[in-house]
Structures are given as C-alpha cells and as structure tokens.
Design a protein around this motif. Structure first.
Motif, PDB file in Angstrom:
ATOM      1  N   GLY A 153       0.917  -1.141  -0.087  1.00  0.00           N
ATOM      2  CA  GLY A 153      -0.042  -0.029  -0.040  1.00  0.00           C
ATOM      3  C   GLY A 153       0.768   1.378  -0.012  1.00  0.00           C
ATOM      4  O   GLY A 153       1.909   1.505  -0.602  1.00  0.00           O
ATOM      5  N   GLY A 154       0.396   2.351   0.688  1.00  0.00           N
ATOM      6  CA  GLY A 154       0.932   3.515   0.773  1.00  0.00           C
ATOM      7  C   GLY A 154       2.410   3.480   1.561  1.00  0.00           C
ATOM      8  O   GLY A 154       3.222   4.074   0.734  1.00  0.00           O
ATOM      9  N   ASP A 155       2.682   2.751   2.383  1.00  0.00           N
ATOM     10  CA  ASP A 155       4.006   2.549   2.950  1.00  0.00           C
ATOM     11  C   ASP A 155       4.368   1.235   2.867  1.00  0.00           C
ATOM     12  O   ASP A 155       3.903   0.126   3.790  1.00  0.00           O
ATOM     13  CB  ASP A 155       4.231   3.152   4.377  1.00  0.00           C
ATOM     14  N   GLY A 156       5.697   0.871   2.266  1.00  0.00           N
ATOM     15  CA  GLY A 156       5.881  -0.450   1.885  1.00  0.00           C
ATOM     16  C   GLY A 156       7.410  -0.574   2.534  1.00  0.00           C
ATOM     17  O   GLY A 156       8.299  -1.333   1.775  1.00  0.00           O
ATOM     18  N   SER A 157       8.098   0.079   3.478  1.00  0.00           N
ATOM     19  CA  SER A 157       9.417   0.440   3.584  1.00  0.00           C
ATOM     20  C   SER A 157       9.789   0.457   5.136  1.00  0.00           C
ATOM     21  O   SER A 157      11.055   0.812   5.270  1.00  0.00           O
ATOM     22  CB  SER A 157       9.598   1.682   2.940  1.00  0.00           C
ATOM     23  N   THR A 158       8.792   0.067   5.918  1.00  0.00           N
ATOM     24  CA  THR A 158       9.376   0.326   7.562  1.00  0.00           C
ATOM     25  C   THR A 158       9.985  -0.723   7.739  1.00  0.00           C
ATOM     26  O   THR A 158       9.551  -2.204   7.801  1.00  0.00           O
ATOM     27  CB  THR A 158       8.155   0.618   8.379  1.00  0.00           C
ATOM     28  N   ILE A 159      11.567  -0.744   8.178  1.00  0.00           N
ATOM     29  CA  ILE A 159      12.245  -1.768   8.555  1.00  0.00           C
ATOM     30  C   ILE A 159      12.304  -1.980  10.066  1.00  0.00           C
ATOM     31  O   ILE A 159      12.617  -1.078  10.761  1.00  0.00           O
ATOM     32  CB  ILE A 159      13.868  -1.685   8.136  1.00  0.00           C
ATOM     33  N   LEU A 160      11.602  -3.153  10.441  1.00  0.00           N
ATOM     34  CA  LEU A 160      11.633  -3.326  11.989  1.00  0.00           C
ATOM     35  C   LEU A 160      12.716  -4.072  12.648  1.00  0.00           C
ATOM     36  O   LEU A 160      13.005  -4.064  13.808  1.00  0.00           O
ATOM     37  CB  LEU A 160      10.128  -4.040  12.349  1.00  0.00           C
ATOM     38  N   HIS A 161      13.440  -4.993  11.683  1.00  0.00           N
ATOM     39  CA  HIS A 161      14.458  -5.809  12.437  1.00  0.00           C
ATOM     40  C   HIS A 161      15.368  -6.253  11.139  1.00  0.00           C
ATOM     41  O   HIS A 161      14.946  -6.529  10.009  1.00  0.00           O
ATOM     42  CB  HIS A 161      14.053  -6.959  13.161  1.00  0.00           C
ATOM     43  N   VAL A 162      16.805  -6.459  11.410  1.00  0.00           N
ATOM     44  CA  VAL A 162      17.550  -6.764  10.308  1.00  0.00           C
ATOM     45  C   VAL A 162      18.555  -7.996  11.048  1.00  0.00           C
ATOM     46  O   VAL A 162      19.032  -7.503  12.120  1.00  0.00           O
ATOM     47  CB  VAL A 162      18.727  -5.660   9.872  1.00  0.00           C
ATOM     48  N   ASP A 163      18.662  -9.213  10.329  1.00  0.00           N
ATOM     49  CA  ASP A 163      19.388  -9.977  10.758  1.00  0.00           C
ATOM     50  C   ASP A 163      20.594 -10.137   9.695  1.00  0.00           C
ATOM     51  O   ASP A 163      20.444 -10.730   8.534  1.00  0.00           O
ATOM     52  CB  ASP A 163      18.677 -11.516  10.685  1.00  0.00           C
ATOM     53  N   ASP A 164      21.673  -9.621  10.195  1.00  0.00           N
ATOM     54  CA  ASP A 164      22.909  -9.437   9.189  1.00  0.00           C
ATOM     55  C   ASP A 164      23.606 -10.836   8.854  1.00  0.00           C
ATOM     56  O   ASP A 164      23.866 -11.223   7.450  1.00  0.00           O
ATOM     57  CB  ASP A 164      24.206  -8.701   9.660  1.00  0.00           C
ATOM     58  N   GLU A 165      23.343 -11.785   9.683  1.00  0.00           N
ATOM     59  CA  GLU A 165      23.987 -13.269   9.445  1.00  0.00           C
ATOM     60  C   GLU A 165      23.110 -14.061   8.506  1.00  0.00           C
ATOM     61  O   GLU A 165      23.543 -14.683   7.764  1.00  0.00           O
ATOM     62  CB  GLU A 165      24.151 -13.986  10.720  1.00  0.00           C
ATOM     63  N   LYS A 166      21.852 -13.756   8.507  1.00  0.00           N
ATOM     64  CA  LYS A 166      20.772 -14.487   7.744  1.00  0.00           C
ATOM     65  C   LYS A 166      20.532 -13.815   6.630  1.00  0.00           C
ATOM     66  O   LYS A 166      19.986 -14.165   5.506  1.00  0.00           O
ATOM     67  CB  LYS A 166      19.334 -14.850   8.428  1.00  0.00           C
TER      68      LYS A 166
END
Length: 684
Positions: A153-166
């Motif tokens: 929809g209008g916002d498809g970009s909110t990053i809540l969490h990042v797993d650098d290893e995976k």
C-alpha cells in the motif's frame, strides 16, 4: 592514545592511502580562503559533498550519499581497495511527477547488500502522493531491484529488524489488494538475496506500528484512532497473545505514551523514554504492568532526551541522544565513552559525533566540526588509532570557520524563558545596533533550532551578508519539556502568542544593544513561512520586510486538505486556534503589510501550491503593488524539501535581493560599513 598526533598524521596519509574521494580531500586541500572576504550567497546553496556515511557490519565498506554537479548520488566506498573510486549506485533526484522516484534512506543488510528506501510519486485519485518502497542493491551483481512491492500500500518500507547473518529483515507494510486497503500493516520476513518473502504477522485493526525485539520477535503494537486514542498492546514472548496494557487519549499531541525502545533480555523489561512527568527521560519499564522500575536511568535538568542508541544485538543501551545547545551523546558503554573523551579533549566537547559503527564498534565514522564550520567525516580505527579523512561535508567551504553562533536564554514579555540560537556576522568588527533577521524554524511543534552549520545553512548565508540572525525556539518548540510544547498549543498560541515570542526577541536583543529594532526582518520556511507572513500582516511596524517560503496562509483551506490526508483528528495537529480566519494572513490582506517575498514550489506535496497563489491573488486585489509591496517566486521544480541545488540557491539569492532592497545590512551611519570584497565561487 594521542589522537592529535594521529589526526595530523592521518590527514597526510589520506592523500596516499584513502579511496579517491578522500584523496581529493588531502591535507594540502585544507585552505580556508573563505575568510579573506565575503562568501557568495550561492555557495551556501550547495548540496553537501558527503552525507550520512554508513559502515557495513564488517567495516570494509561505507555507503554514502555524495553530490556530483549539484545532484545527490548514492554510492559505496570499498575500504579494502585503497585508491579506488567510489562505486555509484544511482542518482537520488527528488521526484516531481507521477512515476518519479527518489531515495530517502539506506542501510546495510549483511556485507554485500544495501537496502534503499525509495519515494515514488504517484497520482492517486487525482492527487500527487509520495509512496514508500524498498529496493535492494546487490554489490556482487551491481543490480538495484524492487523488493516486496506486490500488494504493498502507501508505505511498504518500514524496517523493523535486520539479521545480518541470515541476510534477512522484517518489514512492516500496508497492504492493498483489489483496490481495497487492509485495516492495518502486516509484517513480512524478506530474504534480501532472493527477494522472497513471507507474512509473519497479519494486519490488526488496532495496530498501526508493530514493536519488535532484538531477536526479531513481535512483542507489541501501537495504534491510534481518529479520535486521538492511543492503544499499546504487549506480549511477553512469541507464543503469547497481545493484550492491551495502556489506552489513553493524547489531545495535545505531546506523545506522553510510554513506548518501549529497547526490549531487554530480562523478562518483560524494556528501556523507554517518556514525558509523563513533563520532562522526557529514560526509564526501565515493566511492560506487563506498565510500571516504572526504579529511578530514571538518564535525565537532564532542563532538556528532554531525544532517544536511545541500541547495541548491536538491540537488547541493551549503548547510549542516549539528547540536545542542549547542540546535538550530543552520552555513552553508557565504557569503551565508547572513553573514545568520546579522547575526541572531546582534542577537538572540543561535543565537536565530534559518532555517526556509524561496524559490528564490535572497532571502526567508527566520526563527524568532526565546530558549530561555525561544515565539518568533515573521518574513519577511526579504535584498535590501531588510525584516523582518516573521508571527505568534507561542504564541497567548497571544507573546514572554514564561518560566522560564530551562540545560544542565549531570554525572557518573553509574559515572563516565560525562551532560548534562541544567535549567529553573529564575522565581518562586523563593530557590533553596535546592526540589522537583524529573525528566522523561526518549521514544524512548529516538537521541532527546534540548535547550534551547528546544518544541512540548510540559511543562518550562515544571511549572517555572511552582515546581519545578526536570531533563531528563537518559541513556545511549542521541542526539547524543553512537555508543558513548553503545550504552551504553543493553547488557543491563543498559534498565530498569536507564538508570534509575540518572535517580536519579543527583537525587543529583548535590542535592549541588550545587540541589534537595531528599527532594522529587523523576518524569514522562514514551512511553519516559518507561515509565521513570516503572519508577522508581515499582523505586525508590519515590527518588520521592515518578510521572506516567506512554503507556508500556510489560509488555514480553513489547509484544514480541509489535512482532513483528507490525515483524518479529522490529525488535521488538528497544526493549528489549534479557535478562529482560523483571524490567523490566516491570506484572509487579511486589506491592511498595511510589511513588504513580503513569497517563494513556493509547484511540486510541493505537503503544502499545496494554492496556499501561495491565494495570498498573492488577494494582495493584488487589496491594491498591493507587485515588485514593491510583494514579490512572488514560483519554482516549477521545487518541492517542500528544496531538493535541487539551483532551487535552494534561488531561495537564498532572492532572499539577499529582498533584504538589500528593504533592509540593507549596512547603512551610511554604520561605523563598520565595509568596502565590498566578495569571494566569487563557480557554483555550476
């Protein structure tokens, strides 16, 4: 550890061992020629040469926005290949029409993938709207591809969490299927290497923002309805059921709700900031009972806390961000605190800010600069002590010391204390009663001005002309307790008492002999543009001229627009006055006005162009003469954020001309009136 010696050696080493971008900024290039004469106004409109460098988790690469020929370009520097040029990914031009896209942010996921936030502009139901999307740049293939755009929809970009290893991340996005929108956002897990994703949390009608811990587990949700009710839901673990732990109304928009910022490994515990006690401070909170545990973890005596800096695992706090006279950090981590101490000793307290680190915090990107210079970015290796110059922020001024700034606290006419950032013209040796420009910030609520060169150094551009520049943090500004914000939200605040705060700045500083009150102009953008036009209309005896950009001048018209875009409750955020007509400058054009310059961007999606065309039309209808009583500049490619270098430069050059015509910086009676000596710089 002797950083001063390392610093000097590093500048020399940068010419030999750094990538091409740094080699161009070698020690031999540090020439402060700007101090020999007045710097051209157009120079202050230049885009930053380097902006927001971000280290990869392993510390081998830096993603950074760089300006080339006045246009931002996102690229990355490979630190393992000394002397190599930056790899450019894409231009970050501001979008203007449907189908245009620009970049709003970037971050690493792992060491070979960059996630870029795109802001596509689309025509939705006849109205220009900015959407939010994500794209993945693969360093190995060199391709930039959309990710998770289907059904977004209008916002498809909110990053809540990042797993650098995976090499994976959790994204919150609104959903649109078959022409209908979901009642709230979903959460998806995305494999950034393949682009494949799956849903891990369905939309909930009560939730507009999902809350995630450092392990990627959804622990809560925050929602608000169109009546202003804020609901916080929480669960102890991934298998629990979300339960409402807080439900309160926030009619003053002061964000008193306790919202966890860092979930701790300790059961049900989190670090949160809250201004429930007026002053925003850091507390440890039991999320199950919403009880504060113990005393404040960190607080200031006069200022609010801005937020928390989480550690690599996002399960503890590295430090606290706050603003006093300028942006600062308090590091709870002993190692970072010690490094900060070294930098403070060498460059002055608060003049070095850590902006990015690798995993383990062994490499730091540090921005170094005093409040009167643009500063530069450096890479510091905590293990070897090596400090390398990456690049200057400003492409021309580099490390030049410009006009000095100070923060002064003064009393308003009703006895309230207010702070103002004051910039003094460096070329004026005799500071007796000079001309002044008062520059109210945008927002207005929650925003504030602070010492520093800044992304848009208008105070420096105007001070360079010979004016004292005063930037009052009038009531309603952020960072000075909840009650200070609420003072601006009172029925007599917007357009009245907040305007008095600007007038009182002229009165107080004149009483100190720092300015001439008969030679005062007002200048601002967005809310600052509104306050400028309101001052020209309401208080023409105070202001010799006014310079307004991207302002709201007709509040009944604007409230209708905001209701359509933000709902009936959200539309009340801006103006709280009972009588919107009386505070609308465009509705009151018949009386005497101070001469006003009005500048507006045709592609402004936040403030419709009609907001500027309306007062111009009504000024004409009231008999005001164009070119004498007012001037209107409409920028065909301008938006609310002044994205292009030539658009930004035009705003500043038009400002210089209007000031010269109606309130010259120097008059014949000034003892320090100079013989003009201007440093001319090719700004093409």
């Amino acid at each position: 550890m002797m950083i001063k010696k390392m610093f000097a050696a590093a500048l020399l080493a940068s010419a030999m061992g750094m990538p091409a971008v740094a080699a161009a900024q070698a020690a031999s290039d540090i020439v402060v020629t700007a101090q020999k004469g007045r710097v051209e106004t157009a120079v202050f409109g230049k885009r930053p040469f380097m902006r927001d460098p971000r280290l990869s988790p392993d510390g081998t690469k830096i993603a950074v926005m760089m300006s080339r020929d006045g246009i931002d370009n996102l690229g990355y520097i490979d630190l393992t290949k000394p002397g190599s040029a930056p790899t450019m990914i894409a231009k970050a031009e501001e979008c203007r029409e449907a189908g245009d896209r620009t970049m709003g942010g970037w971050r690493w996921v792992g060491n070979r993938t960059l996630i870029v936030t795109l802001l596509p502009r689309e025509n939705i139901f006849g109205q220009r709207s900015d959407l939010r999307r994500l794209a993945v740049f693969d360093l190995e293939t060199g391709k930039l591809t959309p990710i998770a755009w289907t059904d977004a929809g209008g916002d498809g970009s909110t990053i809540l969490h990042v797993d650098d290893e995976k090499e994976a991340m959790l994204i919150q996005r609104s959903v649109s299927k078959d022409g209908s929108f979901s009642p709230g956002p979903e959460v998806i897990e995305v494999d950034v290497r393949t682009g494949k994703y799956k849903s891990v949390q369905r939309p909930n009608v009560e939730v507009s923002t999902w809350l995630v811990n450092g392990k990627g587990v959804i622990r809560g949700g925050l929602g608000q309805d169109d009546k202003g009710n804020q609901r916080l839901m929480y669960r102890s673990d991934a298998s629990g059921t979300l339960k409402t732990v807080s439900n309160a109304k926030d009619p003053t928009f002061t964000q008193s709700q306790i919202v966890p910022e860092i979930f701790l490994d300790e059961s049900d515990m989190a670090y949160a900031t809250s201004n429930k006690g007026n002053l925003r401070r850091v507390n440890k909170v039991n999320m199950k009972t919403m009880e504060v545990v113990g005393g404040p973890i960190f607080q200031l005596s006069r200022y609010d806390v801005d937020g928390l800096v989480a550690n690599e695992k996002e399960n503890d706090m590295l430090g606290v961000a706050f603003t006093t006279d300028k942006e600062r950090r308090k590091w709870m981590d002993p190692r970072l605190a010690q490094v900060q101490k070294f930098f403070d000793e060498d460059f002055g307290e608060g003049n070095a800010m850590f902006t990015s680190t690798n995993d383990g915090d062994t490499k730091l990107v540090v921005r170094v600069g005093e409040t009167s210079d643009p500063g530069g970015y450096y890479l510091y290796d905590t293990e070897t002590g090596k400090l390398q110059l990456l690049g200057w922020v400003h492409p021309i001024l580099k490390g030049a010391k410009m006009n000095p700034t100070d923060t002064i606290r003064y009393k308003e006419s009703d006895g309230m204390d207010v702070e103002a950032v004051v910039t003094y013209p460096r070329h004026r040796k005799d500071r007796k009663n000079p001309s002044v420009v008062v520059m109210p910030h945008g927002g207005p609520y929650g925003a504030r001005d602070e010492e520093g060169f800044g992304f848009f150094p208008w105070h420096q551009a105007v001070a360079e002309l010979g004016y004292v520049v005063i930037q009052p943090n009038y009531r309603g500004s952020g960072g000075y307790r909840k009650e200070f914000v609420k003072e601006g939200r009172k029925p007599d605040g917007y357009g009245n008492r907040m305007q008095d705060d600007l007038n009182d700045a002229v009165i107080w500083f004149a009483a100190q002999g720092l300015i001439d009150p008969k030679r005062a102009c007002i200048m601002g953008w967005s809310y600052g543009g509104y306050a400028t036009a309101r001052g020209a209309q309401r208080d023409p005896g105070v202001w010799k001229c006014a310079i307004a950009g991207a302002g709201v001048y007709d509040f009944p018209m604007m409230k209708s627009f905001d209701t359509n875009t933000s709902g009936s409750f959200g539309a009340n955020f801006q103006a709280t006055a009972a009588d919107l007509i009386s505070i609308s400058s465009a509705r009151n054009t018949d009386g005497t006005w101070a001469p006003i310059l009005i500048v507006a961007g045709l592609r402004d999606a936040r403030i419709p162009i009609e907001q500027s065309r309306t007062p111009v039309s009504r000024l004409k209808g009231s008999g005001k003469k164009e070119g004498v009583d007012f001037r209107y500049v409409e920028q065909p490619k301008g938006t609310h954020n002044l994205p292009y270098e030539y658009v930004h430069t035009e705003w500043l050059v038009e400002t210089e001309k209007w000031l010269a015509a109606h309130n010259p910086a120097y008059i014949d009676s000034d003892p320090d009136k100079p013989v003009p000596v201007v440093v001319t710089v090719d700004t093409k």
